[in-house]
Scaffold this active site. Structure first.
Site, PDB file in Angstrom:
ATOM      1  N   THR A  12       1.540   3.740   1.583  1.00  0.00           N
ATOM      2  CA  THR A  12       1.991   4.301   2.743  1.00  0.00           C
ATOM      3  C   THR A  12       3.250   3.443   3.558  1.00  0.00           C
ATOM      4  O   THR A  12       3.977   3.876   4.478  1.00  0.00           O
ATOM      5  CB  THR A  12       0.975   4.601   3.943  1.00  0.00           C
ATOM      6  N   LYS A  13       3.412   2.308   3.077  1.00  0.00           N
ATOM      7  CA  LYS A  13       4.347   1.169   3.555  1.00  0.00           C
ATOM      8  C   LYS A  13       5.679   1.507   3.161  1.00  0.00           C
ATOM      9  O   LYS A  13       5.981   2.426   2.351  1.00  0.00           O
ATOM     10  CB  LYS A  13       3.797  -0.002   2.986  1.00  0.00           C
ATOM     11  N   ASN A  14       6.645   0.949   4.101  1.00  0.00           N
ATOM     12  CA  ASN A  14       8.089   1.289   3.811  1.00  0.00           C
ATOM     13  C   ASN A  14       8.457   0.826   2.675  1.00  0.00           C
ATOM     14  O   ASN A  14       9.494   1.504   1.878  1.00  0.00           O
ATOM     15  CB  ASN A  14       8.748   0.538   4.867  1.00  0.00           C
ATOM     16  N   TYR A  72       0.791  -1.178   0.059  1.00  0.00           N
ATOM     17  CA  TYR A  72      -0.027  -0.159   0.021  1.00  0.00           C
ATOM     18  C   TYR A  72       0.922   1.299   0.077  1.00  0.00           C
ATOM     19  O   TYR A  72       1.987   1.138   0.473  1.00  0.00           O
ATOM     20  CB  TYR A  72      -0.963  -0.013   1.249  1.00  0.00           C
TER      21      TYR A  72
END
Length: 368
Positions: free
Chosen positions: A186-188, A184
Site C-alpha cells: 500500500t505504500k507510496n 508494503y
C-alpha cells in the site's frame, strides 16, 4: 451505485505491467534469488535518490525500525520515545529490541510528534527517539532534532508513509541518524509483498545493519554478533527498481488529487489535511477530521465509497499495551484524533472525477 474503492492495488500493476513482468522474469531466469544483483542495484539507486551513502534492504518495515534501533545500540534497559498515533509496528519494533517504549502526544494539526511532548518525556534511560512522518506529512524536525542532540539521542526516522516527502526542501530519511522505510504493497513506494530498507550516511551503522540482517555474518556461516534473518529478496527489489523510477511522478499525482479534495471540501465543516508551506506532503493518506466520523463513514459506505481509519485505537489504549500504564486522557490530542479521523480514497490512479463524487457525498451528508 458508483463503487469507489479505498485503494486499488492492481491499478499501478496494470499501468506498469510490461516493466514489472520483465523485471520478475529477469530474476526468475537469473537463478539468484537472495541478496543478488537486484538488491544491490536497488540499494544503490534508493540511497542515491535519498542523497545518502547507504541503503540496506531488509524483509519488512517493522524489521527496518527494529534493525535501525539495534544498529544504534538500543537494547534491554533502554527507553525509546515515539508517538502513540502510529501503526503499531513502530512500537512493536522497540519491544523487539528489548527496549521500553515511551509514548508521547502529537501536534493536533500535523498528526506528528509534538516537540514539547518529546522534551517532557526524556529520562536518564532514554537512548533513542523515533519520529514518524505520518500520512506522508513530515514532522517538525528543526524543533525535534536539537532536543535529541542536546541529550545525545539517536534519531530514527520512520518513513514508512513518507517516501519522497520533503521537510523545508530536504528529503525525509536524510535528516536524522538513520531512517526506516517500508515497501508494503500500500505504500507510496510499493513492492508486491513485504519489504523494507534502512538508510544512513554513517558507515558504521550501515556495516552493522548488513551484519544484523543476516545472522551477524561478515564471512558466510561465521556469526560475529547475534543477528537475524531479514533480507529483501531479489523479486521485490526488481519490482522496487521499477517503482522507484516513478515515485516522484506518482507523488505528484497524489498531491494533485489531494489539492482537488481540499478545494472540493472547502467551506464544509470538516478539517482537511494541514501541510506547512515549506514542506512537501506526499499524501500516503488523505485524512479528514469530523466529530461525526462514524456516521459519515457509514453514509459513504452506503454510497459505495470505501474509507478507512488510520488508526481507530491509539497504541497506548490497545489491549497489548495497556501494561505501559497510559490511562484514558493521557494523550489527549492522540485520543481526539482517533475519534475523528477518516481516510478518503486516494492513490495515483484514482480518477479525478472520483474526488468530486466523494466530496459530493460528504457534502450531502453534512447538509442533512
Amino acid at each position: 451505485m458508483t463503487q469507489i474503492p479505498f485503494l486499488d492495488l492492481t491499478a499501478a500493476y496494470r499501468r506498469l505491467q510490461a516493466e514489472i513482468d520483465a523485471a520478475l522474469g529477469r530474476v526468475a531466469a537469473g537463478g539468484r534469488y537472495i541478496l543478488g544483483d537486484e538488491v544491490a542495484a536497488f540499494e544503490s539507486e534508493f540511497a542515491a535518490y535519498l542523497g545518502l551513502d547507504h541503503a540496506v534492504g531488509v524483509a519488512s518495515g517493522t524489521d527496518a525500525v527494529m534493525l535501525a534501533l539495534r544498529a544504534c545500540g538500543v537494547g534491554p534497559g533502554d527507553e525509546v520515545i515515539t508517538v502513540s498515533h502510529t501503526a503499531v509496528a513502530t512500537v512493536a519494533a522497540i519491544e523487539l529490541c528489548g527496549a521500553t517504549p515511551r509514548l508521547v502526544d502529537i501536534d493536533a494539526a500535523t498528526f506528528t510528534m509534538a516537540p514539547a511532548a518529546f522534551a517532557a518525556a526524556l529520562t536518564p534511560r532514554t537512548k533513542a527517539m523515533i519520529v514518524v512522518h505520518l500520512y506522508g506529512n513530515p514532522a517538525d524536525m528543526d524543533a525535534i532534532i536539537p532536543i535529541a542532540r542536546a541529550h545525545g539521542l539517536a534519531v530514527i526516522e520512520d518513513c514508512a508513509q513518507a517516501h519522497g516527502a520533503r521537510y523545508r526542501g530536504r528529503l525525509v530519511g536524510a535528516l536524522g541518524d538513520v531512517a526506516a522505510f517500508s515497501f508494503y504493497p500500500t505504500k507510496n513506494l510499493a513492492a508486491l509483498g513485504d519489504g523494507g530498507a534502512v538508510a544512513t550516511n554513517r558507515p558504521e551503522i550501515a556495516d552493522r545493519l548488513r551484519q544484523l540482517r543476516q545472522y551477524g555474518w561478515r564471512e558466510r556461516y561465521i556469526s560475529e554478533i547475534p543477528g537475524t534473518n531479514s533480507r529483501l529478496d531479489e523479486l521485490q527489489a526488481a519490482v522496487l527498481r521499477v517503482r522507484l523510477r516513478r515515485l516522484d511522478e506518482e507523488n505528484d499525482a497524489r498531491r494533485r488529487l489531494a489539492a482537488a479534495y481540499t478545494q472540493a471540501l472547502a467551506g464544509l465543516p470538516v478539517t482537511t489535511p494541514y501541510a506547512r508551506p515549506d514542506d512537501k506532503h506526499v499524501y500516503h493518506l488523505y485524512v479528514i477530521q469530523t466529530e461525526r466520523r462514524d456516521a459519515l463513514q457509514a453514509h459513504l459506505t452506503r454510497q459505495g465509497i470505501g474509507t478507512a481509519i488510520h488508526y481507530p485505537v491509539p497504541v497506548h489504549r490497545q489491549p497489548a499495551y495497556l501494561r505501559l500504564g497510559y490511562g484514558p486522557g493521557s494523550l489527549p490530542a492522540t485520543e481526539a484524533a482517533a475519534r475523528e479521523i477518516l481516510s478518503l480514497p486516494l492513490y495515483p490512479d484514482l480518477p479525478p472525477e472520483a474526488v468530486a463524487t466523494v466530496a459530493g457525498a460528504i457534502a450531502s451528508f453534512l447538509a442533512g
